[in-house]
Design an enzyme around this catalytic site. Structure first.
Site, mmCIF file in Angstrom:
data_model
loop_
_atom_site.group_PDB
_atom_site.id
_atom_site.type_symbol
_atom_site.label_atom_id
_atom_site.label_comp_id
_atom_site.label_asym_id
_atom_site.label_seq_id
_atom_site.Cartn_x
_atom_site.Cartn_y
_atom_site.Cartn_z
ATOM 1 N N LYS A 4 34.550 -23.702 19.647
ATOM 2 C CA LYS A 4 35.362 -24.542 19.011
ATOM 3 C C LYS A 4 36.918 -24.383 19.936
ATOM 4 O O LYS A 4 37.327 -25.106 20.131
ATOM 5 C CB LYS A 4 35.593 -24.560 17.641
ATOM 6 N N SER B 23 37.268 -27.448 15.441
ATOM 7 C CA SER B 23 36.964 -26.572 14.067
ATOM 8 C C SER B 23 38.356 -25.870 13.852
ATOM 9 O O SER B 23 39.015 -25.311 15.040
ATOM 10 C CB SER B 23 35.975 -26.020 13.677
ATOM 11 N N TYR C 17 30.524 -19.269 17.188
ATOM 12 C CA TYR C 17 30.882 -20.698 16.904
ATOM 13 C C TYR C 17 32.449 -20.850 17.080
ATOM 14 O O TYR C 17 32.946 -21.707 17.841
ATOM 15 C CB TYR C 17 30.755 -21.092 15.439
HETATM 16 N N1 LIG Z 1 31.785 -30.046 7.836
HETATM 17 C C1 LIG Z 1 32.786 -28.908 8.061
HETATM 18 O O1 LIG Z 1 33.169 -28.328 7.239
HETATM 19 C C2 LIG Z 1 33.228 -28.895 9.609
HETATM 20 C C3 LIG Z 1 34.320 -28.153 9.457
HETATM 21 C C4 LIG Z 1 34.927 -27.968 10.856
HETATM 22 C C5 LIG Z 1 34.345 -28.805 12.135
HETATM 23 N N2 LIG Z 1 33.184 -29.398 11.778
HETATM 24 C C6 LIG Z 1 32.578 -30.262 12.811
HETATM 25 O O2 LIG Z 1 32.354 -31.476 12.908
HETATM 26 C C7 LIG Z 1 31.323 -31.821 13.641
HETATM 27 C C8 LIG Z 1 30.290 -32.760 12.744
HETATM 28 O O3 LIG Z 1 29.465 -31.852 11.743
HETATM 29 P P1 LIG Z 1 29.372 -32.322 10.217
HETATM 30 O O4 LIG Z 1 30.146 -31.324 9.305
HETATM 31 O O5 LIG Z 1 29.520 -33.863 10.146
HETATM 32 O O6 LIG Z 1 27.631 -31.976 10.159
HETATM 33 P P2 LIG Z 1 26.471 -32.750 9.926
HETATM 34 O O7 LIG Z 1 26.630 -33.620 8.674
HETATM 35 O O8 LIG Z 1 25.466 -31.742 9.464
HETATM 36 O O9 LIG Z 1 26.051 -33.660 10.921
HETATM 37 C C9 LIG Z 1 25.631 -33.203 12.296
HETATM 38 C C10 LIG Z 1 25.162 -34.179 13.316
HETATM 39 O O10 LIG Z 1 24.990 -33.778 14.420
HETATM 40 C C11 LIG Z 1 23.621 -34.139 14.744
HETATM 41 N N3 LIG Z 1 22.987 -32.988 15.768
HETATM 42 C C12 LIG Z 1 22.921 -31.511 15.361
HETATM 43 N N4 LIG Z 1 22.450 -30.884 16.230
HETATM 44 C C13 LIG Z 1 22.460 -31.753 17.235
HETATM 45 C C14 LIG Z 1 22.009 -31.814 18.879
HETATM 46 N N5 LIG Z 1 21.402 -30.563 19.261
HETATM 47 N N6 LIG Z 1 21.895 -32.856 19.573
HETATM 48 C C15 LIG Z 1 22.429 -34.047 19.031
HETATM 49 N N7 LIG Z 1 22.637 -34.304 17.719
HETATM 50 C C16 LIG Z 1 22.663 -33.116 16.918
HETATM 51 C C17 LIG Z 1 22.753 -34.178 13.582
HETATM 52 O O11 LIG Z 1 21.761 -35.093 13.365
HETATM 53 P P3 LIG Z 1 20.174 -34.263 13.765
HETATM 54 O O12 LIG Z 1 20.088 -33.219 13.081
HETATM 55 O O13 LIG Z 1 19.328 -35.405 13.483
HETATM 56 O O14 LIG Z 1 20.307 -34.227 15.366
HETATM 57 C C18 LIG Z 1 23.962 -34.874 12.713
HETATM 58 O O15 LIG Z 1 24.033 -36.410 12.955
HETATM 59 C C19 LIG Z 1 30.689 -30.632 14.125
HETATM 60 O O16 LIG Z 1 31.168 -30.526 15.508
HETATM 61 C C20 LIG Z 1 31.296 -29.604 13.365
HETATM 62 O O17 LIG Z 1 31.157 -28.228 14.039
HETATM 63 C C21 LIG Z 1 32.534 -29.492 10.482
#
Ligand SMILES: NC(=O)c1ccc[n+]([C@@H]2O[C@H](COP(=O)([O-])OP(=O)(O)OC[C@H]3O[C@@H](n4cnc5c(N)ncnc54)[C@H](OP(=O)(O)O)[C@@H]3O)[C@@H](O)[C@H]2O)c1
Length: 257
Positions: free
Chosen positions: A165, A148, A161
């Site tokens: 990262k 991130s 967090y």
């Molecule tokens: N969205 C943003 O703005 C953003 C920005 C920078 C970085 N990121 C990074 O992008 C990545 C994906 O995030 P996203 O935004 O796509 O989030 P999201 O839409 O909330 O999806 C998160 C996914 O991870 C799974 N998950 C959560 N906790 C888990 C656990 N303990 N074990 C296994 N699976 C787990 C969730 O499914 P379940 O809840 O069913 O387990 C879901 O499939 C993360 O690493 C996040 O830090 C996101």
């Protein structure tokens, strides 16, 4: 398909692929020919994604497996069951992560700090160590960790967090150096604000969204698919000389004065 981005014959695990960036990534990897393991804690949501992929790209393109990444035994089972389904893994996308705490680091409970480090760093360390031996044998493998932009700057509200990262990019650099001579590549992608459930609190509030997007050159939030393309690049022949990098995809947030 004989392009630089062809992934036919490749097998990929994408953690957290039931929604958001992980789901978009799994769909794009499948579109480019890979077999994909869809995994998160909730099997029903994973099965929905797997069946969507199988109906679009052919049955047996995707399988759904439940796994909580914070549990080493569940990760080992995920790896074992994935290999039993498709053979050794060529592409690992460590995408799932958590952030249970928002606020000053002075107040963070030890349990929250430990949970963040275990799910966002140690789980990736465990899972990468599980797939690397077979990648070394085949002298080919691509590990992609979704980090991130929070890991690139100081943070007053997302401290733990952000530390996790930043550690993820170091993990990718370590793997790239340790296993590069055996053909294993490792990279991070650092997204800016992306429209997923994870960041819902930021984009559902108009004024927070505006202040966030105003910082970027493109003046808008990103979509999950805008991260997936970079994963395809890093997983494929197109990325064969790219390793140890942290690719920032944030709509140009660092470019504005
Ligand atoms: N969205 C943003 O703005 C953003 C920005 C920078 C970085 N990121 C990074 O992008 C990545 C994906 O995030 P996203 O935004 O796509 O989030 P999201 O839409 O909330 O999806 C998160 C996914 O991870 C799974 N998950 C959560 N906790 C888990 C656990 N303990 N074990 C296994 N699976 C787990 C969730 O499914 P379940 O809840 O069913 O387990 C879901 O499939 C993360 O690493 C996040 O830090 C996101």
């Amino acid at each position: 398909m004989s392009t630089l981005f062809n992934l036919s014959g490749k097998k990929a695990i994408i953690t957290g692929s039931s929604r958001g960036i992980g789901k978009a990534t799994a769909i794009r990897l499948a579109e480019h020919g890979a077999k994909v393991v869809i995994t998160s804690r909730k099997i029903d949501a994973c099965e929905e994604v797997a069946s969507e992929i199988n109906s679009t790209y052919g049955s047996d393109t995707a399988i759904a497996l439940a796994c909580n990444i914070s549990d080493k035994e569940q990760l080992a089972k995920l790896h074992k069951d994935s290999v039993a389904w498709c053979g050794e893994i060529d592409i690992l996308v460590c995408n799932a992560a958590i952030n249970p705490y928002f606020g000053p680091s002075l107040n963070i409970p030890d349990s929250a700090f430990e949970k963040i480090m275990r799910s966002n760093v140690q789980s990736n360390f465990w899972l990468t160590n599980m797939v690397i031996p077979s990648m070394i044998k085949s002298k080919d493998g691509s590990i992609i960790i979704i980090s991130s932009i929070a890991g690139l700057h100081g943070s007053s509200l997302l401290g733990a967090y952000a530390i996790s990262k930043a550690a993820d990019s170091q993990l990718a650099r370590n793997i790239s150096v340790e296993h590069g001579p055996n053909g294993v590549r490792a990279n991070c992608i650092s997204p800016g604000l992306i429209k997923t459930d994870f960041a819902r609190a930021l984009w559902e509030n108009e004024s927070i969204l505006k202040s966030q997007t105003n910082k970027s050159a493109l003046k808008r939030i990103g979509m999950p698919d805008e991260i997936a393309g970079a994963v395809v690049f890093l997983a494929s022949q197109a990325g064969s000389f790219t390793t140890g990098q942290n690719i920032v995809i944030d709509g140009g947030e660092g470019e504005t004065a």
